[in-house]
Design a protein around this motif. Sequence first.
Motif, PDB file in Angstrom:
ATOM      1  N   LEU A  43      -6.309   4.752   7.321  1.00 12.23           N
ATOM      2  CA  LEU A  43      -5.971   3.898   6.279  1.00 12.23           C
ATOM      3  C   LEU A  43      -7.270   3.549   5.357  1.00 12.23           C
ATOM      4  O   LEU A  43      -8.099   3.177   6.060  1.00 12.23           O
ATOM      5  CB  LEU A  43      -5.385   2.424   6.924  1.00 12.23           C
ATOM      6  N   ASP A  51      -8.581  -4.077  10.793  1.00 12.36           N
ATOM      7  CA  ASP A  51      -9.704  -4.516   9.790  1.00 12.36           C
ATOM      8  C   ASP A  51     -10.341  -3.107   9.384  1.00 12.36           C
ATOM      9  O   ASP A  51     -10.569  -2.296  10.582  1.00 12.36           O
ATOM     10  CB  ASP A  51     -10.319  -5.436   9.990  1.00 12.36           C
ATOM     11  N   ASP A  74      -7.213   2.964  -6.683  1.00 13.83           N
ATOM     12  CA  ASP A  74      -8.215   2.081  -6.137  1.00 13.83           C
ATOM     13  C   ASP A  74      -7.520   1.244  -5.283  1.00 13.83           C
ATOM     14  O   ASP A  74      -8.129   0.336  -4.451  1.00 13.83           O
ATOM     15  CB  ASP A  74      -8.793   1.152  -7.102  1.00 13.83           C
ATOM     16  N   ASP A  75      -6.155   1.278  -4.898  1.00  8.19           N
ATOM     17  CA  ASP A  75      -5.367   0.566  -3.944  1.00  8.19           C
ATOM     18  C   ASP A  75      -5.566   1.293  -2.666  1.00  8.19           C
ATOM     19  O   ASP A  75      -5.801   2.471  -2.326  1.00  8.19           O
ATOM     20  CB  ASP A  75      -4.051   0.333  -4.334  1.00  8.19           C
ATOM     21  N   ALA A  76      -5.193   0.556  -1.481  1.00  8.05           N
ATOM     22  CA  ALA A  76      -5.243   1.135  -0.184  1.00  8.05           C
ATOM     23  C   ALA A  76      -4.086   2.099  -0.018  1.00  8.05           C
ATOM     24  O   ALA A  76      -3.109   2.076  -0.615  1.00  8.05           O
ATOM     25  CB  ALA A  76      -4.873  -0.007   1.040  1.00  8.05           C
ATOM     26  N   THR A 118      -2.212  -0.303  10.110  1.00 12.17           N
ATOM     27  CA  THR A 118      -2.330  -0.978   8.962  1.00 12.17           C
ATOM     28  C   THR A 118      -2.960  -2.317   8.978  1.00 12.17           C
ATOM     29  O   THR A 118      -3.223  -3.001   7.842  1.00 12.17           O
ATOM     30  CB  THR A 118      -1.058  -1.076   8.117  1.00 12.17           C
ATOM     31  N   MET A 164       0.773  -1.296  -0.089  1.00 12.29           N
ATOM     32  CA  MET A 164      -0.063   0.070   0.090  1.00 12.29           C
ATOM     33  C   MET A 164       0.933   1.363   0.036  1.00 12.29           C
ATOM     34  O   MET A 164       2.007   1.040   0.301  1.00 12.29           O
ATOM     35  CB  MET A 164      -0.949  -0.076   1.212  1.00 12.29           C
ATOM     36  N   ARG A 207      -8.886   1.691   2.706  1.00 13.81           N
ATOM     37  CA  ARG A 207      -9.305   0.577   1.824  1.00 13.81           C
ATOM     38  C   ARG A 207     -10.120   0.580   0.865  1.00 13.81           C
ATOM     39  O   ARG A 207     -10.183   0.185  -0.451  1.00 13.81           O
ATOM     40  CB  ARG A 207      -9.336  -0.859   2.544  1.00 13.81           C
ATOM     41  N   HIS A 208     -11.138   1.362   1.339  1.00 12.99           N
ATOM     42  CA  HIS A 208     -12.480   1.567   0.190  1.00 12.99           C
ATOM     43  C   HIS A 208     -11.977   2.727  -0.560  1.00 12.99           C
ATOM     44  O   HIS A 208     -11.371   3.773  -0.159  1.00 12.99           O
ATOM     45  CB  HIS A 208     -13.525   2.054   1.390  1.00 12.99           C
ATOM     46  N   GLY A 250     -13.024  -0.968   6.176  1.00 11.21           N
ATOM     47  CA  GLY A 250     -12.922  -0.236   4.929  1.00 11.21           C
ATOM     48  C   GLY A 250     -11.931   1.066   4.924  1.00 11.21           C
ATOM     49  O   GLY A 250     -11.364   1.629   4.258  1.00 11.21           O
ATOM     50  N   VAL A 251     -12.320   1.640   6.038  1.00 12.10           N
ATOM     51  CA  VAL A 251     -11.477   2.921   6.310  1.00 12.10           C
ATOM     52  C   VAL A 251     -10.867   2.604   8.026  1.00 12.10           C
ATOM     53  O   VAL A 251     -11.739   2.294   8.690  1.00 12.10           O
ATOM     54  CB  VAL A 251     -11.986   4.064   6.508  1.00 12.10           C
TER      55      VAL A 251
END
Lengths: 203, 203
Positions: free
Chosen positions: B122, B105, B80-82, B102, B1, B124-125, B107-108
């Motif tokens: 972080l 868990d 679109d990556d984290a 990091t 990432m 991820r979404h 989406g954010v």
Amino acid sequence: MRVVVPFDDREPKTRLAPTLGADERAGLAAAMLGDVLAAVRDAGHTPEVLSTAPLDLDTAVTVDERPLSEAVNAVLGATDDAVGVVMADLPLATATAVSRLTDTDGGVVLAPGLGGGTNAFLARHPGFRVNYHDGSYRKHREQADTAGMTVGTVDSFRLALDVDEPRDLVEVLLHGEGQAVAWLREAGFELVADHSRGLRVER
Amino acid sequence: MRVVVPFDDREPKTRLAPTLGADERAGLAAAMLGDVLAAVRDAGHTPEVLSTAPLDLDTAVTVDERPLSEAVNAVLGATDDAVGVVMADLPLATATAVSRLTDTDGGVVLAPGLGGGTNAFLARHPGFRVNYHDGSYRKHREQADTAGMTVGTVDSFRLALDVDEPRDLVEVLLHGEGQAVAWLREAGFELVADHSRGLRVER
């Protein structure tokens, strides 16, 4: 292990006087104590309150009128077992945060508070004693180093936030999940944007 | 990432003006940036600095003169990556703290700052965007909830402590392990007991 929560009901939270009256400060202090006791219980421990005066609580209460450090040291000196001590003014404490304290290795495990205090600790070494004044975190580290105790630390915002000043209430309103945040909302506090600093509380 | 560290060299740390001159504030800001970059690297990532002006660093630097939120959102919108974003004024950041961000868990994943900011996150979404003003932590949570993103949080004192005011320097002197604490000591700062509040810095 024993988990002790010291509570001083004599002049609770005088630095909140600009924001809250004396009865209100006592009400908030009781709510914060409730949050800490719930966190300790949810982490699987049976909390004991070490209070300067009798309290009507559904929890064991030991009354000791001596200053905080003396009262806590009396507890530490009475056993060779591990003792956890969690301050009563940590309204963001959660079971997870308490478990991080008790799961961390070390002869003594320290959770620093903002401003240099020791908001929670776990003493596995029977020789550890507290000295809470004027930056206790540094003193406790030095004591442990001098005595050759291994020191663990817990990097927790939830344990670092003790409520002393009006600005600390911002954190309670943002991150609280228990009695203290409910008490503040009931008392009419809310968050408002403050362009220089982010957020402040208003009533 | 990708891990991005935004840095604004235009008026760094104006709320430290009572304590530090302009050149000194710039020196401390550079030292804090160094600590954050070291923490990100030690956590196994390659940091990228997103700066308002060119910097002479041994790290990739992208210059974007736009306001912070616009510049960060341009990064988020380009992939679109984290993407991890860690503020540059977190001198207590460690590799462990960055890894907790990091490894969590969601989406954010949000690491709240004292006062209601978002000191690290972080995403991820791919739809997550930032809005850093006036209590961004609450806004970021609301955005994630509205968009149906799962939200993780990191309970870290080390990530919560951004240096804005003189009292924040107490924490750096107590808990710092890198360039910022060395800079402060070199500049003559030390901790002194303040009977009302524990500790304060003095020079």
